[in-house]
Design an enzyme around this catalytic site. Structure first.
Site, mmCIF file in Angstrom:
data_model
loop_
_atom_site.group_PDB
_atom_site.id
_atom_site.type_symbol
_atom_site.label_atom_id
_atom_site.label_comp_id
_atom_site.label_asym_id
_atom_site.label_seq_id
_atom_site.Cartn_x
_atom_site.Cartn_y
_atom_site.Cartn_z
ATOM 1 C CE LYS A 182 -1.788 -1.533 3.773
ATOM 2 N NZ LYS A 182 -2.567 -1.807 4.987
ATOM 3 C CB THR A 214 -5.296 8.367 7.934
ATOM 4 O OG1 THR A 214 -4.369 8.837 8.922
ATOM 5 C CG2 THR A 214 -5.442 9.420 6.841
ATOM 6 N N GLY A 216 -7.130 3.678 11.104
ATOM 7 C CA GLY A 216 -7.935 2.523 10.742
ATOM 8 C C GLY A 216 -8.116 2.300 9.251
ATOM 9 C CB THR A 217 -6.932 4.020 6.183
ATOM 10 O OG1 THR A 217 -5.581 4.164 6.642
ATOM 11 C CG2 THR A 217 -7.662 5.333 6.369
ATOM 12 N N GLY A 218 -5.979 1.060 7.071
ATOM 13 C CA GLY A 218 -5.453 -0.252 6.676
ATOM 14 C C GLY A 218 -6.402 -1.371 7.053
ATOM 15 C CB CYS A 219 -8.469 -1.948 10.081
ATOM 16 S SG CYS A 219 -7.169 -1.802 11.322
#
Length: 272
Positions: A182, A214, A216-219
């Protein structure tokens, strides 16, 4: 009436509601699927940092996973925060025993705030026992660099798109699964690169949003990918749909009004 597909999230609990299990539940249900969970750790956490972490015992993690598969068998599994090697081994053993499929692994190591959420043993055991079971692993740039070091590429850095593509190719070859590196930690854009098991490279491009929410965006991205796989979409289509969903959340520009609050994925999808 169609069958409601389900996704099991194996991850840590975020007390602020912006990341971890809470973000996964919001994302899965916003995308029209049923969310199930196995909590790997409790965290006292917000967008500013994590002040305490209490790992769930391996026995309890196993019991949660077994209870889910004994009743409503999930169509996909998302794995997030794994606090230690014992937890990683237990997750791998139970998912293997149940024949879990469509596994999306987000190798959470450090929170956006900088708090360490997994020890080195956890990452090593994940790489050895879980990566080979995964449909895709979704590291951000710092996580990709750490995994490159684990794979023997000590000192490798991801600073440009060419570096990200080389990293994804190297990791896919080394660990035997697809990798999505990412680009959200990059300086100029939010482009992600996917390398599948056959070595095919696909880019998923998006502009960088002027949104500081941002956390928690990866989760969110990883659980959204799991939703696509659960519904029978192939990996590239699942990544594309998840990327579109996350970009839409960020573009909504919602703010809880208390500084850099967590991105509220659920409300971002209302009214679309």
């Amino acid at each position: 009436m169609g069958t409601l597909r389900s996704v099991l999230s194996i991850a840590g609990s975020d007390s602020s509601g912006g990341a971890g299990i809470q973000a996964d539940i919001k994302t899965i249900e916003a995308m029209g699927l049923f969310a199930q969970t196995a909590v790997t750790a409790l965290t006292a956490q917000n967008t500013l940092g994590a002040t305490a972490v209490a790992a769930t015992s391996p026995k309890m993690i196993a019991a949660q996973i077994d209870a889910v598969f004994a009743d409503i068998v999930p169509d996909a599994v998302k794995i997030g925060m794994v606090p230690d090697g014992a937890a990683a081994h237990t997750i791998a053993e139970r998912l293997r025993a149940h024949g879990a499929r469509n596994i999306v692994l987000d190798p959470v190591m450090v929170a956006t705030s900088g708090a360490v959420l997994a020890d080195g043993d956890a990452v090593a055991v994940e790489a050895a026992e879980l990566f080979g079971m995964a449909s895709v692993v979704t590291p951000n740039i710092p996580e990709a660099e750490a995994l490159l070091a684990l794979a023997g590429h000590e000192g490798a850095r991801v600073r440009a798109e060419g570096d990200a593509e080389k990293a994804a190719l190297a990791l896919a070859r080394r660990f035997g699964c697809a990798f999505l590196v990412k680009g959200g930690h990059g300086a100029h854009d939010a482009n992600d690169v996917l390398v599948d098991m056959g070595g095919e490279v696909r880019w998923f491009c998006a502009e960088r949003m002027g949104n500081h929410n941002t956390h928690g965006t990866g989760c969110t991205l990883s659980s959204a990918i799991a939703c696509g796989l659960a519904q029978g979409e192939d990996l590239p289509a699942s990544v594309a749909a998840a990327k579109k969903y996350l970009t839409g959340c960020l573009a909504a520009g919602l703010d809880l009004g208390r500084g850099p609050g967590p991105l509220d994925h659920f409300w971002a999808t209302r009214g679309r």
